[in-house]
Structures are given as structure tokens and as C-alpha cells.
Design a protein around this motif. Structure first.
Motif, short mmCIF file in Angstrom:
data_model
loop_
_atom_site.label_atom_id
_atom_site.label_comp_id
_atom_site.label_asym_id
_atom_site.label_seq_id
_atom_site.Cartn_x
_atom_site.Cartn_y
_atom_site.Cartn_z
N LEU B 87 -15.98 25.85 26.39
CA LEU B 87 -15.33 27.16 26.29
C LEU B 87 -13.89 26.98 26.23
CD1 LEU B 87 -16.02 30.20 26.21
CD2 LEU B 87 -15.60 30.09 28.82
N ARG B 88 -13.28 26.15 27.04
CA ARG B 88 -11.93 26.10 26.89
C ARG B 88 -11.29 25.56 25.60
NH1 ARG B 88 -12.49 24.36 32.27
NH2 ARG B 88 -12.31 22.20 31.79
N ASN B 89 -12.01 24.55 25.37
CA ASN B 89 -11.79 23.71 24.18
C ASN B 89 -11.77 24.57 22.73
OD1 ASN B 89 -11.38 21.64 22.26
ND2 ASN B 89 -13.36 20.60 22.59
N HIS B 90 -12.75 25.31 22.86
CA HIS B 90 -13.00 26.18 21.58
C HIS B 90 -12.10 27.39 21.52
CE1 HIS B 90 -16.14 23.57 20.52
NE2 HIS B 90 -15.91 23.72 19.22
N HIS B 91 -12.15 28.32 22.71
CA HIS B 91 -11.69 29.78 22.54
C HIS B 91 -10.56 29.99 23.51
CE1 HIS B 91 -15.16 30.47 20.43
NE2 HIS B 91 -15.93 29.72 21.04
N ILE B 92 -10.14 29.10 24.36
CA ILE B 92 -9.01 29.33 25.45
C ILE B 92 -7.77 28.47 25.32
CG2 ILE B 92 -8.59 29.86 27.92
CD1 ILE B 92 -11.59 30.14 28.35
N GLY B 93 -6.52 29.20 24.99
CA GLY B 93 -5.49 28.35 25.35
C GLY B 93 -4.61 28.73 26.42
N PHE B 94 -3.94 27.76 27.11
CA PHE B 94 -3.19 27.72 28.41
C PHE B 94 -1.75 27.51 28.12
CE2 PHE B 94 -7.29 26.85 29.98
CZ PHE B 94 -7.47 27.69 31.11
N ILE B 95 -0.89 28.19 28.49
CA ILE B 95 0.49 27.93 28.86
C ILE B 95 0.74 28.01 29.98
CG2 ILE B 95 2.92 28.63 28.23
CD1 ILE B 95 1.36 30.25 25.72
N ARG B 161 0.89 24.58 20.90
CA ARG B 161 -0.56 23.88 21.29
C ARG B 161 -1.55 24.87 21.72
NH1 ARG B 161 0.17 20.15 26.38
NH2 ARG B 161 0.33 21.91 27.30
N ALA B 162 -1.16 25.86 22.48
CA ALA B 162 -2.23 26.85 22.79
C ALA B 162 -2.80 27.55 21.73
CB ALA B 162 -1.43 27.74 24.04
N MET B 163 -1.95 27.85 20.74
CA MET B 163 -2.30 28.66 19.68
C MET B 163 -2.86 28.01 18.36
SD MET B 163 -1.77 32.05 20.25
CE MET B 163 -2.00 32.43 18.49
N VAL B 164 -2.67 26.63 18.39
CA VAL B 164 -3.05 25.83 17.17
C VAL B 164 -4.68 26.09 16.77
CG1 VAL B 164 -3.38 23.82 18.00
CG2 VAL B 164 -2.52 23.99 15.88
N LYS B 165 -5.32 26.29 17.78
CA LYS B 165 -6.84 26.21 17.45
C LYS B 165 -7.20 27.75 17.20
CE LYS B 165 -7.78 25.96 22.36
NZ LYS B 165 -8.05 24.98 23.43
N LYS B 166 -6.08 28.72 17.25
CA LYS B 166 -6.39 30.12 17.11
C LYS B 166 -7.44 30.60 18.21
CE LYS B 166 -3.71 30.20 13.63
NZ LYS B 166 -4.11 29.83 12.29
N PRO B 167 -7.11 30.47 19.32
CA PRO B 167 -8.21 30.73 20.37
C PRO B 167 -8.40 32.12 20.53
CG PRO B 167 -6.14 30.51 21.57
CD PRO B 167 -6.07 30.28 20.01
N GLY B 168 -9.57 32.78 21.32
CA GLY B 168 -9.67 34.07 21.57
C GLY B 168 -8.71 34.58 22.54
N ASN B 195 0.51 37.58 18.71
CA ASN B 195 -0.43 38.73 19.27
C ASN B 195 -0.77 39.64 18.17
OD1 ASN B 195 -0.48 41.64 20.54
ND2 ASN B 195 -2.03 40.31 21.31
N GLU B 196 0.31 39.92 17.49
CA GLU B 196 0.22 41.19 16.31
C GLU B 196 -0.37 40.60 15.15
OE1 GLU B 196 3.95 43.80 18.04
OE2 GLU B 196 4.14 42.51 16.37
N ASN B 197 -0.02 39.37 14.71
CA ASN B 197 -0.23 38.68 13.67
C ASN B 197 -1.89 38.17 13.52
OD1 ASN B 197 1.73 38.02 10.95
ND2 ASN B 197 3.01 38.30 12.96
N PHE B 198 -2.15 37.31 14.76
CA PHE B 198 -3.49 36.80 14.71
C PHE B 198 -4.57 37.51 15.51
CE2 PHE B 198 -0.21 33.10 14.60
CZ PHE B 198 -0.49 32.99 13.49
N GLY B 199 -3.92 38.55 16.40
CA GLY B 199 -4.88 39.48 16.93
C GLY B 199 -5.30 38.71 18.56
N THR B 200 -4.55 37.56 18.68
CA THR B 200 -4.96 36.92 19.72
C THR B 200 -4.67 37.51 21.13
OG1 THR B 200 -4.36 34.79 18.57
CG2 THR B 200 -4.58 34.78 20.96
N THR B 201 -5.45 37.55 22.13
CA THR B 201 -5.41 38.28 23.36
C THR B 201 -4.20 37.38 24.32
OG1 THR B 201 -7.70 39.22 23.20
CG2 THR B 201 -6.60 39.12 25.42
#
Lengths: 424, 242
Positions: B87-95, B161-168, B195-201
Motif C-alpha cells: 500500500l505504501r509502495n503504490h499509494h502513499i508518499g512520506f515527507i 521522492r514522495a511525489m515521483v510515483k504520483k501517490p494518492g 496538489n493543484e496540478n496532480f490532485g494529490t492529497t
């Protein structure tokens, strides 16, 4: 991913270079000491086999009990036929009759009066038959200091030290005063044809070597010999084969009470060599165990410290989505790589050092002047095929064990806990 | 798992207790919360209020003691280690507050790492990494090591690094704590643009006023409880010179 991990491994010296150096040092020591012990003890066994015990030795039962006294009154008779029988029964094994004796060497002056005298321990071996394998086996030709090998009857080689002490030169005549196998006095003149130095304190102090037939005649031992030594093909000792031969030979005589019945002993049955062989085996095993243990502890600590140092990296990798199992397997793979590289390097260095000591040797002659044990004065390591692979055991085992123990920390901690420590 | 159809995270009666001596310490006491796709939200509160614990549960790094936490359609408490990692691998980014870049790898390699775990092809990785480094303004530093970067640059690498996989969802725990005001605003603006461009939460845990000013939703957490949950119509963004 593999390339990525390898890059990290190579760039992080704490993960690669320092463990590699530790493994290399441990493996080097393991390989070197294995070669050293194997060389020293192997040489001692080898020298004993060549000079005193053979791989197998046939004597009478009574002679075997008192072998240290050279009891030639208890010698074997019918030796020629017994040797033929042994040769037929155990083809490939070489059988060499020998007589060990003691006597007095009297050196006359030009008037026939005694100029000097000295006691000597004698060894009679076949030196005149075709090929005369005993000359090569005892390395008599390589040990010659002055003069020549015996070329005709009634010639004698004596140790160079004894020759100097008695003031003898090759070509001079000495009188051997001894006892026949019947207990009578025996006197015979020999010409000293040469002097020898074996590099064995017990032999070099005062040994004389004569031909077997001359000895038989001088000591009145027709077709007799104190002992018949057996040597396996290639002169290499095989404990299983010698046990088979000895039991095959001894079985028919097992119930015979006759003291003069032939009796075969293995190398390790003589002179406490079994203890030495067991000691070598146990010590080699202990050596490997100690190095595995010591290196495991060192590498475990290194792994733990590395693991602590890598909490950040591990925490991040877990957060990014790498599974604990993958992190753990990657750590183990790293340790296998480091262990293998360290084992290869350590084995190469250890073998190189061992080879150097095999060629150069370590001269302990000054400490061995009074030694009665048959052992070489120059101790050498011995490089064997086993040494080429032995180091991989502690090298790989300890690194993997170290990583395993350190890596268990990853499994035992909750991911969030790892994370907390990462942030600390 | 289609996040656009429902909340990214839905927490119901969430309780988290940690063992402490012979008893336990309750960090979260019955949290009911939903985080919707595209939100730029933050859990705000003093130290020890349970912000990081809440983020850890949403990020599947920890599990609830009671109640449920459903993130991107998956119940966190029921996931195995491997499923949580997936789940973390595919959908969650951490900073993180301390950036936590891998020190032996270059900027490029740090950003590439999540894509390697996802087994993306080399060309796709390269494209994504370069795009993300351009977003954070570090295209000229791709070969640099973290030790050669400033704190602000390190945090920008961490964002890439957190955003490169375009996480949810991207979870950011005190991302500005180690940064000065300029760098804080710079990275916050970058995150707003993403957030505005990719819609990432984006979901923050913070008590930093600089961050709070950018949030469009503030969830106030005190002593393990949500005491206030307010939506800000127009965040008070930084004006030049402030």
C-alpha cells in the motif's frame, strides 16, 4: 534494483570495506594457521613415517612390545618370503625390511689404536637393490653433506655432526662394535663413504646408516629384520586403507600366542602418533570454530552498529514501501557478497603467506638440539586444496550470521518503532 | 480501489494505545475523521497530542488498537506487513522532518528509488524523475549527494521522492521543522502547486504556523482527541517580505 543496492554497498564503506577487511583478516588467519598446523604436524607425521613407523609396520608381537629397545633378538625371520607374501596380498604397497640397532663406533689411528670413539644409533636399509626406494624415501641423497652414497659393500654413512665429533673424513675406516641378535659381540669394519644431515635432531646427533645385507651379516641376522615397513602408493597416508590392511593381515594371527608371530601396526598405533593425529584434527576444528565464533561476534557487532547506523535508511525504505522481508533479504545478500569477497581475498592472502612459509620455512634447529622426537628442524606450512575452501566457512558463515542477528532487529521491531527511532 | 469515489482515509472510533510499564498510554482516543481526495489538510496540535501516531496509522506504519482506519479502501488493521508495504509502495508518499535521504545515493537515485521498488522500466523512471526534479527546481543537482545540499534542497528532494510515483496521498510530518522561513514557504508553495496540478492529497502533522497558514483544512488534535475540524476557504498565504 540489484544495481542500485550494489551501488549503495560499494559507496558505503561501513557496509562494504570495513566488514570486508574484518572478514579478510579472519579468513587469512584461518587459512594461514590451517596450512601452518597442517604443514608442521603433517611433516612430523611424514618424517615419523619415513624414518621410524612407516604407514604400516610388521614386527613380531614381542618386538612390538619393546620396540624402543631395538630388541633384535625378537626380530622377524624368513623376511624375504614374508615380504613377497605381503607384496602379493597387498599389491601397490611397498614393503621395506629394516634393522634398527645401536653400537659403538671406534676410529683407529694409523697404528690401529683407538683415536676416538662414540655411540651411534644405526639404521640398516636396502641401499643396493635396483631402484633402492629407501634412499629416496629417507632422502639420503638430498641429505648428503660430504662424500658419496654407499656404492659397494661395507660402506657406511654417518651423521655429519658425529663425523665432526669423531674427527672422521669420508674414506676413513671405522669399526662397528655391537651385538648380534643372539647377544654375542659383533665387530666389523666399515668405510665411511659419506656424511649426512637430515634436519632431524634425533638423527643428526649420532646416526649411522648401512646397507641391510651388511647389517644382517655383521649382526648375524640372516634373512631377518627387526621390522618391515609398509608404505602406501604415492607415500600418502590413508587411515582407512591402512586399517583395512592391518586388520586383514592380523586377523589370521589374532588367536596365536606365539611371541614371534608377525604383527602389523598402523602409523597411529606407534609412538603416540594417534594422539597427535587426533590433536591435529581437533585443533584444526577448534581453530575454525574459534574464528567462526570470534568473527561472528565481531561481524554481529559490526552488523548491529551498521544496522543502527542504517536505521535511517531502513526506516525510509520501509516507509517508501519496501517490505521488511525485502530489506532483510537485501541485507543478507549484501553480507553474502561481502563474505564471499572477504573469503576470496582472505584465502588468497592466507595461501600466499602459507606458500611463503612453505618455501622459506622456519628454522627451529637452535631449540631442538636435545630433541629425541623425529621431527624436522625447519617447520613449514603446507598449502593444500582444503585450505583453498576452508576459509569460506568462517568467512561466509560469520558475515551471514552477523547480518542475520542484526537483521532480526528489523523483524522484532514494529515498523512504527523503527520509524520513531529513525526520527530520533 | 478508486479513491475518487470516496474518502482517501476514513477513521472511525480510532483508538491507539501503547504499552507503558505495566499499563498503557492512550495516544488517540476515538478519532472519527475522513480525508477526501485532493485535500490540503493538516493535523495541528501541540507536541504529544498524537499527530504523528495518527499519520503513522494513515500511512500503514502502525495499526489501530481499536476502531478502524480505512485508507484507499484498505483496512489498515487487517493488512499484513507485506500488504501494508505494498500500500505504501503504490499509494502513499512520506515527507519527514529530517528529510531522511539515503546519503550514499545521488539526488537522482534518491528520487528514483520508489520507482525501482515499483519495477518501472528504466525510461519511464528517468522521465518521471527528471520531471519531478524540474518541479522542485533541482534539475541541476541530479548528481549531487545529500551532503552537498542545503536543508531546503534536501527537503525538495524528499518532496520529489514522495511525489515521483504520483501517490494518492502524501503524509508530511513536520516538514518545515528544520527549515528557515524562506525555505519553508518555498517547499510549501511547491506542495500547493503539486496538489493543484496532480490532485494529490496532502496531509500534514504540524504545529508550525508557517505550514498552518497554507492549510485548507485544519484538524486540531489535543490529547488524542479531535477538538476542532475547520475548512479554510482562502488560506492566508505568505506575502512577499513576511
Amino acid at each position: 534494483m540489484i544495481r542500485f543496492l550494489i551501488k549503495g554497498l560499494l559507496r558505503d564503506r561501513h557496509r562494504s570495506l570495513f566488514p570486508l577487511l574484518t572478514v579478510t583478516a579472519g579468513v587469512t588467519l584461518t587459512v594461514f594457521f590451517h596450512c601452518w598446523l597442517g604443514g608442521v604436524f603433517g611433516d612430523i607425521i611424514d618424517y615419523n613415517a619415513r624414518f621410524t613407523t612407516g604407514h604400516l609396520k610388521v614386527t613380531t608381537k614381542a618386538y612390538a612390545r619393546e620396540a624402543d629397545l631395538f630388541p633384535n633378538d625378537l626380530a622377524l625371520f624368513g623376511v624375504d618370503s614374508l615380504c613377497r607374501r605381503l607384496q602379493d596380498q597387498f599389491p601397490g604397497t611397498q614393503w621395506s625390511p629394516r634393522i634398527r640397532f645401536a653400537g659403538l663406533l671406534d676410529v683407529p689411528d694409523e697404528n690401529g689404536e683407538t683415536r676416538s670413539q662414540g655411540t651411534a644409533v644405526g639404521l640398516a636399509v636396502d641401499m643396493h637393490s635396483a631402484g633402492a626406494p629407501e634412499i629416496g624415501r629417507l632422502r639420503i641423497d638430498q641429505s648428503l653433506v660430504r662424500g658419496t652414497l654407499p656404492e659397494s659393500r661395507w660402506e657406511m654413512l654417518i651423521s655429519d655432526t658425529l663425523a665432526v665429533r669423531l674427527g672422521l673424513e669420508p674414506g676413513e675406516t671405522v669399526t662397528l662394535v655391537g651385538t648380534t641378535m643372539n647377544g654375542d659381540m659383533a665387530m666389523r669394519n666399515f668405510t665411511v663413504c659419506g656424511t649426512v644431515r637430515f634436519g632431524i635432531a634425533a638423527m643428526d646427533r649420532g646416526a649411522m646408516i648401512i646397507d641391510l645385507e651388511d647389517c644382517r651379516e655383521a649382526l648375524d641376522m640372516p634373512d631377518a629384520a627387526g621390522e618391515i615397513l609398509g608404505f602406501l602408493p604415492g607415500e600418502s597416508y590413508d587411515p582407512i586403507e591402512v586399517s583395512r590392511i592391518a586388520s586383514t593381515f592380523n586377523d589370521p594371527f589374532a588367536g596365536v600366542q606365539d611371541d614371534f608371530a608377525p604383527f602389523m601396526q598402523r602409523l597411529e598405533d606407534q609412538g603416540g602418533l594417534s594422539e597427535m593425529i587426533a590433536y591435529i584434527d581437533h585443533f584444526s576444528g577448534l581453530l575454525v570454530f574459534v574464528f567462526v565464533l570470534a568473527m561472528s561476534i565481531v561481524l554481529w557487532n559490526a552488523g548491529l552498529i551498521g544496522g543502527l547506523r542504517r536505521y535511517g535508511e531502513i526506516g525510509v525504505r520501509l516507509a517508501i514501501g519496501e517490505s521488511k522481508g525485502h530489506v532483510f533479504r537485501a541485507m543478507l545478500a549484501e553480507s553474502v557478497c561481502v563474505g564471499a569477497a572477504g573469503s576470496v581475498t582472505g584465502t588468497a592472502v592466507g595461501l600466499a603467506l602459507a606458500y611463503w612459509l612453505q618455501v622459506k620455512g622456519l628454522n627451529i634447529g637452535s631449540f631442538m638440539k636435545e630433541a629425541s622426537m623425529v621431527m624436522p628442524l625447519v617447520l613449514r606450512a603446507r598449502v593444500t586444496p582444503t585450505a583453498g575452501v576452508l576459509g569460506f566457512l568462517p568467512g561466509l558463515f560469520s558475515t551471514v550470521l552477523g547480518s542475520l542477528l542484526a537483521g532480526i532487529g528489523i523483524y522484532r521491531r514494529k515498523t512504527a518503532q523503527l520509524f520513531k527511532e529513525l526520527e530520533a | 480501489m478508486n479513491a475518487s469515489n470516496g474518502p482517501i482515509a476514513r477513521l472511525s472510533g480510532l483508538v491507539k494505545r501503547f504499552p507503558m510499564g505495566r499499563g498503557h498510554f492512550t495516544a488517540l482516543r476515538g478519532i472519527d475523521l475522513q480525508i477526501m481526495p485532493g485535500e490540503f489538510t493538516g493535523v495541528v496540535g501541540p507536541s504529544g497530542s498524537g499527530k504523528t501516531t495518527l499519520l503513522n496509522i494513515i500511512g500503514s506504519l502502525d495499526t489501530p488498537s481499536e476502531g478502524s482506519a480505512v485508507v484507499l479502501g484498505r483496512s489498515i488493521g487487517e493488512l499484513s506487513h507485506k500488504q501494508a508495504a505494498d500500500l505504501r509502495n503504490h499509494h502513499i508518499g512520506f515527507i519527514f522532518q529530517t528529510f531522511n535521504l539515503l546519503p550514499v545515493y545521488s539526488v537522482y537515485e534518491n528520487v528514483e528509488f520508489p520507482l525501482l521498488l515499483l519495477r518501472k522500466p528504466a525510461e519511464e523512471r528517468r522521465k518521471a524523475v527528471l520531471e519531478m526534479l524540474e518541479w522542485v527546481g533541482l534539475s541541476d543537482k541530479i548528481r549531487s549527494r545529500p551532503s552537498q545540499l542545503s536543508g531546503g534542497e534536501c527537503q525538495r528532494v524528499a518532496i520529489a521522492r514522495a511525489m515521483v510515483k504520483k501517490p494518492g496521498i502524501v503524509l508530511a510530518d513536520e516538514p518545515t521543522a528544520n527549515l528557515d522561513a524562506d525555505n519553508s514557504h518555498h517547499i510549501l508553495k511547491t506542495m500547493v502547486r503539486m496538489n493543484e496540478n496532480f490532485g494529490t492529497t496532502f496531509c500534514f502533522a504540524t504545529h508550525d504556523e508557517k505550514v498552518i497558514r497554507y492549510l485548507r483544512r485544519k484538524i486540531l488534535l489535543e490529547d488524542g482527541r479531535v477538538t476542532k475540524d475547520e475548512t479554510v476557504k482562502k488560506p492566508r498565504l505568505r506575502r512577499a517580505g513576511t
